[in-house]
Design a protein around this motif. Structure first.
Motif, mmCIF file in Angstrom:
data_model
loop_
_atom_site.group_PDB
_atom_site.id
_atom_site.type_symbol
_atom_site.label_atom_id
_atom_site.label_comp_id
_atom_site.label_asym_id
_atom_site.label_seq_id
_atom_site.Cartn_x
_atom_site.Cartn_y
_atom_site.Cartn_z
ATOM 1 N N VAL A 289 -1.032 -1.438 -4.158
ATOM 2 C CA VAL A 289 -0.296 -1.845 -5.199
ATOM 3 C C VAL A 289 -0.586 -3.334 -5.176
ATOM 4 O O VAL A 289 -0.560 -4.112 -4.198
ATOM 5 N N ILE A 290 -0.905 -3.682 -6.602
ATOM 6 C CA ILE A 290 -1.283 -5.012 -7.098
ATOM 7 C C ILE A 290 -0.525 -5.692 -7.860
ATOM 8 O O ILE A 290 0.257 -5.220 -8.649
ATOM 9 N N PRO B 60 -5.593 3.765 -7.521
ATOM 10 C CA PRO B 60 -5.738 4.840 -6.685
ATOM 11 C C PRO B 60 -7.098 4.197 -5.719
ATOM 12 O O PRO B 60 -7.837 3.566 -6.042
ATOM 13 N N MET B 61 -6.861 4.870 -4.400
ATOM 14 C CA MET B 61 -8.175 4.349 -3.651
ATOM 15 C C MET B 61 -9.605 4.880 -4.133
ATOM 16 O O MET B 61 -10.559 4.349 -3.780
ATOM 17 N N LEU C 109 -13.326 -3.037 -7.606
ATOM 18 C CA LEU C 109 -13.018 -1.861 -8.301
ATOM 19 C C LEU C 109 -14.356 -1.123 -8.654
ATOM 20 O O LEU C 109 -15.153 -2.107 -9.428
ATOM 21 N N LYS C 110 -14.287 -0.095 -8.897
ATOM 22 C CA LYS C 110 -15.635 0.609 -9.691
ATOM 23 C C LYS C 110 -15.524 0.431 -11.101
ATOM 24 O O LYS C 110 -14.240 0.474 -11.637
ATOM 25 N N GLY C 111 -16.413 0.400 -11.830
ATOM 26 C CA GLY C 111 -16.554 0.547 -13.116
ATOM 27 C C GLY C 111 -16.923 1.800 -13.988
ATOM 28 O O GLY C 111 -16.904 2.597 -13.044
ATOM 29 N N GLU C 112 -17.136 1.822 -15.071
ATOM 30 C CA GLU C 112 -17.306 3.231 -15.756
ATOM 31 C C GLU C 112 -18.335 3.872 -15.212
ATOM 32 O O GLU C 112 -18.682 5.054 -15.282
ATOM 33 N N VAL D 79 0.778 -1.016 0.157
ATOM 34 C CA VAL D 79 -0.143 0.263 -0.098
ATOM 35 C C VAL D 79 0.824 1.325 -0.086
ATOM 36 O O VAL D 79 2.124 1.322 0.443
ATOM 37 N N VAL D 80 0.219 2.407 -0.386
ATOM 38 C CA VAL D 80 1.089 3.762 -0.395
ATOM 39 C C VAL D 80 0.157 4.646 0.306
ATOM 40 O O VAL D 80 -0.979 4.533 0.219
ATOM 41 N N PHE D 81 0.902 4.976 1.397
ATOM 42 C CA PHE D 81 0.446 6.035 2.456
ATOM 43 C C PHE D 81 0.604 7.559 2.015
ATOM 44 O O PHE D 81 1.686 7.767 1.454
#
Length: 76
Positions: free
Chosen positions: A39-40, A57-58, A70-73, A26-28
């Protein structure tokens, strides 16, 4: 929330419920200590051939549960 226990290794699915990979890191934000990105790493056979990472991105995360969706379009 304990990040190592709760997020690391959790599968990430795109809006079509296809596995993108697993959370590797993860990035903080250094000031607020909020997680800004996941990070995947790809999983399965593709992971063995080519080590690749994606930074998500979160803002693109819809739900965190047993898996991360994850969100879609339509959600953006």
């Amino acid at each position: 929330m304990r990040i190592k226990d709760e997020l690391f290794g959790k599968e990430v699915l795109d809006a079509d419920v296809q596995i993108v990979g697993k959370v590797y890191d993860v990035v903080f934000d250094k000031v607020t200590f909020e997680i800004t990105d996941l990070v995947i790493k790809k999983t399965g056979f593709s992971e063995q051939i080519k080590a690749s990472e994606n930074v998500i991105p979160m803002e693109l995360v819809k739900v965190i549960g047993d898996k991360i969706l994850l969100k879609g379009e339509d959600d953006i």
